[in-house]
Design a protein around this motif. Structure first.
Motif, PDB file in Angstrom:
ATOM      1  N   TYR A 163      34.991  -1.550  25.024  1.00  0.00           N
ATOM      2  CA  TYR A 163      34.904  -2.890  25.586  1.00  0.00           C
ATOM      3  C   TYR A 163      34.028  -2.873  26.840  1.00  0.00           C
ATOM      4  N   ARG A 164      32.937  -3.627  26.813  1.00  0.00           N
ATOM      5  CA  ARG A 164      32.056  -3.699  27.974  1.00  0.00           C
ATOM      6  C   ARG A 164      32.754  -4.394  29.149  1.00  0.00           C
ATOM      7  N   THR A 165      32.630  -3.825  30.337  1.00  0.00           N
ATOM      8  CA  THR A 165      33.129  -4.462  31.544  1.00  0.00           C
ATOM      9  C   THR A 165      32.016  -4.530  32.589  1.00  0.00           C
ATOM     10  N   GLN A 166      32.157  -5.477  33.488  1.00  0.00           N
ATOM     11  CA  GLN A 166      31.254  -5.562  34.632  1.00  0.00           C
ATOM     12  C   GLN A 166      31.488  -4.346  35.523  1.00  0.00           C
ATOM     13  N   PRO A 167      30.441  -3.621  35.932  1.00  0.00           N
ATOM     14  CA  PRO A 167      30.636  -2.514  36.873  1.00  0.00           C
ATOM     15  C   PRO A 167      31.391  -2.981  38.113  1.00  0.00           C
ATOM     16  N   SER A 168      32.338  -2.178  38.572  1.00  0.00           N
ATOM     17  CA  SER A 168      33.166  -2.446  39.755  1.00  0.00           C
ATOM     18  C   SER A 168      34.254  -3.480  39.507  1.00  0.00           C
ATOM     19  N   SER A 169      34.464  -3.892  38.271  1.00  0.00           N
ATOM     20  CA  SER A 169      35.454  -4.925  37.976  1.00  0.00           C
ATOM     21  C   SER A 169      36.862  -4.348  37.919  1.00  0.00           C
ATOM     22  N   SER A 170      37.842  -5.157  38.336  1.00  0.00           N
ATOM     23  CA  SER A 170      39.250  -4.757  38.258  1.00  0.00           C
ATOM     24  C   SER A 170      39.780  -4.813  36.824  1.00  0.00           C
ATOM     25  N   TRP A 171      38.996  -5.337  35.903  1.00  0.00           N
ATOM     26  CA  TRP A 171      39.383  -5.513  34.507  1.00  0.00           C
ATOM     27  C   TRP A 171      39.539  -4.176  33.779  1.00  0.00           C
ATOM     28  N   GLU A 172      38.910  -3.115  34.292  1.00  0.00           N
ATOM     29  CA  GLU A 172      38.943  -1.825  33.595  1.00  0.00           C
ATOM     30  C   GLU A 172      40.360  -1.301  33.407  1.00  0.00           C
ATOM     31  N   GLY A 173      41.166  -1.316  34.470  1.00  0.00           N
ATOM     32  CA  GLY A 173      42.525  -0.796  34.383  1.00  0.00           C
ATOM     33  C   GLY A 173      43.375  -1.563  33.394  1.00  0.00           C
ATOM     34  N   MET A 174      43.171  -2.861  33.309  1.00  0.00           N
ATOM     35  CA  MET A 174      43.943  -3.684  32.387  1.00  0.00           C
ATOM     36  C   MET A 174      43.580  -3.367  30.934  1.00  0.00           C
ATOM     37  N   LEU A 175      42.290  -3.121  30.697  1.00  0.00           N
ATOM     38  CA  LEU A 175      41.872  -2.761  29.341  1.00  0.00           C
ATOM     39  C   LEU A 175      42.487  -1.429  28.908  1.00  0.00           C
ATOM     40  N   ARG A 176      42.551  -0.502  29.835  1.00  0.00           N
ATOM     41  CA  ARG A 176      43.142   0.801  29.496  1.00  0.00           C
ATOM     42  C   ARG A 176      44.613   0.647  29.118  1.00  0.00           C
ATOM     43  N   ALA A 177      45.281  -0.320  29.718  1.00  0.00           N
ATOM     44  CA  ALA A 177      46.689  -0.549  29.383  1.00  0.00           C
ATOM     45  C   ALA A 177      46.859  -0.958  27.928  1.00  0.00           C
ATOM     46  N   PHE A 178      45.839  -1.531  27.326  1.00  0.00           N
ATOM     47  CA  PHE A 178      45.869  -1.914  25.918  1.00  0.00           C
ATOM     48  C   PHE A 178      45.407  -0.780  25.003  1.00  0.00           C
ATOM     49  N   GLY A 179      44.945   0.300  25.607  1.00  0.00           N
ATOM     50  CA  GLY A 179      44.395   1.381  24.804  1.00  0.00           C
ATOM     51  C   GLY A 179      42.921   1.218  24.512  1.00  0.00           C
ATOM     52  N   ALA A 180      42.293   0.226  25.120  1.00  0.00           N
ATOM     53  CA  ALA A 180      40.851   0.030  24.940  1.00  0.00           C
ATOM     54  C   ALA A 180      40.074   1.016  25.809  1.00  0.00           C
ATOM     55  N   GLN A 181      38.798   1.171  25.493  1.00  0.00           N
ATOM     56  CA  GLN A 181      37.926   2.069  26.254  1.00  0.00           C
ATOM     57  C   GLN A 181      36.913   1.234  27.051  1.00  0.00           C
ATOM     58  N   PRO A 182      37.120   1.072  28.364  1.00  0.00           N
ATOM     59  CA  PRO A 182      36.171   0.296  29.169  1.00  0.00           C
ATOM     60  C   PRO A 182      34.812   0.985  29.235  1.00  0.00           C
ATOM     61  N   VAL A 183      33.755   0.201  29.079  1.00  0.00           N
ATOM     62  CA  VAL A 183      32.387   0.721  29.174  1.00  0.00           C
ATOM     63  C   VAL A 183      31.645  -0.110  30.224  1.00  0.00           C
ATOM     64  N   PRO A 184      31.586   0.352  31.473  1.00  0.00           N
ATOM     65  CA  PRO A 184      30.867  -0.408  32.507  1.00  0.00           C
ATOM     66  C   PRO A 184      29.380  -0.510  32.161  1.00  0.00           C
ATOM     67  N   MET A 185      28.863  -1.737  32.217  1.00  0.00           N
ATOM     68  CA  MET A 185      27.487  -1.953  31.766  1.00  0.00           C
ATOM     69  C   MET A 185      26.992  -3.310  32.263  1.00  0.00           C
ATOM     70  N   PRO A 186      25.736  -3.402  32.726  1.00  0.00           N
ATOM     71  CA  PRO A 186      25.173  -4.708  33.071  1.00  0.00           C
ATOM     72  C   PRO A 186      25.162  -5.613  31.851  1.00  0.00           C
ATOM     73  N   GLN A 187      25.351  -6.893  32.074  1.00  0.00           N
ATOM     74  CA  GLN A 187      25.430  -7.849  30.969  1.00  0.00           C
ATOM     75  C   GLN A 187      24.150  -7.902  30.150  1.00  0.00           C
ATOM     76  N   SER A 188      23.018  -7.646  30.796  1.00  0.00           N
ATOM     77  CA  SER A 188      21.736  -7.738  30.102  1.00  0.00           C
ATOM     78  C   SER A 188      21.574  -6.678  29.010  1.00  0.00           C
ATOM     79  N   ARG A 189      22.432  -5.650  28.996  1.00  0.00           N
ATOM     80  CA  ARG A 189      22.298  -4.563  28.017  1.00  0.00           C
ATOM     81  C   ARG A 189      23.339  -4.624  26.898  1.00  0.00           C
ATOM     82  N   VAL A 190      24.168  -5.642  26.934  1.00  0.00           N
ATOM     83  CA  VAL A 190      25.265  -5.713  25.964  1.00  0.00           C
ATOM     84  C   VAL A 190      24.762  -5.890  24.536  1.00  0.00           C
ATOM     85  N   ALA A 191      23.794  -6.760  24.319  1.00  0.00           N
ATOM     86  CA  ALA A 191      23.329  -7.034  22.955  1.00  0.00           C
ATOM     87  C   ALA A 191      22.853  -5.755  22.270  1.00  0.00           C
TER      88      ALA A 191
END
Length: 323
Positions: A163-191
């Motif tokens: 799951y892509r996250t905004q670098p430095s976002s607090s969302w990473e820890g919450m994703l890990r609680a679901f068992g997801a794998q946070p991938v910090p990445m600028p939005q322009s590179r998601v596609a």
């Protein structure tokens, strides 16, 4: 000829030399048609009118280099005057900003706008100054939902998902609680990352989903509506201190007045972007286990904020009455 020169000298003595225009350079990761960019252009019109043409706001075109962390660094060192960035980008350096990015905190767009326009919004804007930027105003960004290569209906569906996250976002820890794998990445590179499988999911509003052309890659848009983090219009503190008090007032007032213009654009953009995405074949997933997501994420509110003051701010937000 001597008479002409004499008249010119008298004009200078009476009115002073002609004012020199000053450029204010602003940046945004989105294209010119996006509501935030159009709103700052509107702000620029107000600034030019009110300064008599002395201040001219110019928007840089969006580019791959302009990731929001890079843009924030430019603001802090004074090489860029102004920028619109997502508030999540400031989570690691300005703890107050975490509050507005927490999941399932705002009950509606009206609730969020009331908070941003009120004392709490002012407190958070003021907290930014210590980090080298001046907070001018918020542009609320609508509800963020999850989109990607498969539908997400419940927390269990996120297990193992990259799951892509905004670098430095607090969302990473919450994703890990679901068992997801946070991938910090600028939005322009998601596609590109979604095409190659580097990420399988990301989040955003309908407007950002289409503006960044992620609707051409993602197969589904799941209406999780898990957070409503606003973006913020920032001015470099180093540059701000070179402006006269009059010009600071012009810039700040024009920014605040651009908010109503922005909100009208935003509401229209969300409806239009959804139609565009669905016409492109994107599946809208609406049978979401909201209670399951909220039950899993709301407990993070207390863990995400480091002080009792911010915990009290969360309670003030929850207690806000919405007509």
């Amino acid at each position: 000829m001597r008479v002409v020169k004499l008249v010119a000298i008298l004009v200078l003595l009476m009115f002073g030399p002609p004012a020199i225009a000053r450029d204010i350079i602003s940046s945004d990761i989105y294209p010119a048609s996006y509501p935030t960019v159009r709103a700052t252009a509107y702000m620029g019109d107000l600034i030019r009118q009110r300064s008599g043409g002395r201040l001219i706001l110019s928007n840089l075109g969006a580019g791959d280099q302009d990731t929001e962390n890079y843009t924030l660094a430019q603001l802090r060192n004074g090489t860029l005057d102004m920028a619109r960035i997502d508030l999540n980008t400031l989570n690691s350096t300005v703890p107050d900003t975490i509050v507005l990015t927490l999941p399932y905190l705002f009950r509606s767009t009206k609730h969020e706008r009331n908070i941003l326009d009120g004392p709490i919004g002012e407190e958070i804007l003021a907290s930014l100054e210590s980090t080298g930027v001046i907070g001018l105003c918020f542009y609320d960004g609508g509800a963020k939902s999850t989109y990607g290569t498969k539908p997400i209906r419940s927390p269990a569906d996120l297990s193992g998902v990259k799951y892509r996250t905004q670098p430095s976002s607090s969302w990473e820890g919450m994703l890990r609680a679901f068992g997801a794998q946070p991938v910090p990445m600028p939005q322009s590179r998601v596609a590109a990352a979604m095409r190659t499988g580097v990420v399988e999911a990301a989040d955003g509003s309908w407007s950002s989903f289409v503006a960044m052309q992620h609707h051409l890659v993602a197969k589904s848009f799941s209406l999780t509506e898990h957070a409503r983090p606003p973006s913020v219009l920032l001015f470099s503190r180093l540059v701000w201190e070179t402006l006269s008090p009059e010009d600071r007032t012009i810039v700040r007032t024009s920014a605040r007045e651009s908010v109503a213009f922005y909100r009208q654009l935003w509401d229209e953009s969300e409806a239009s972007a959804r139609r565009t995405a669905e016409a492109a074949g994107v599946l809208t997933v609406s049978d979401i286990d909201y209670e399951g997501f909220a039950a899993a994420l709301v407990p993070f509110h207390a863990a995400a904020v480091p002080t009792a003051r911010l915990a009290a701010m969360i309670e003030r937000i929850k207690a806000e009455a919405v007509p």
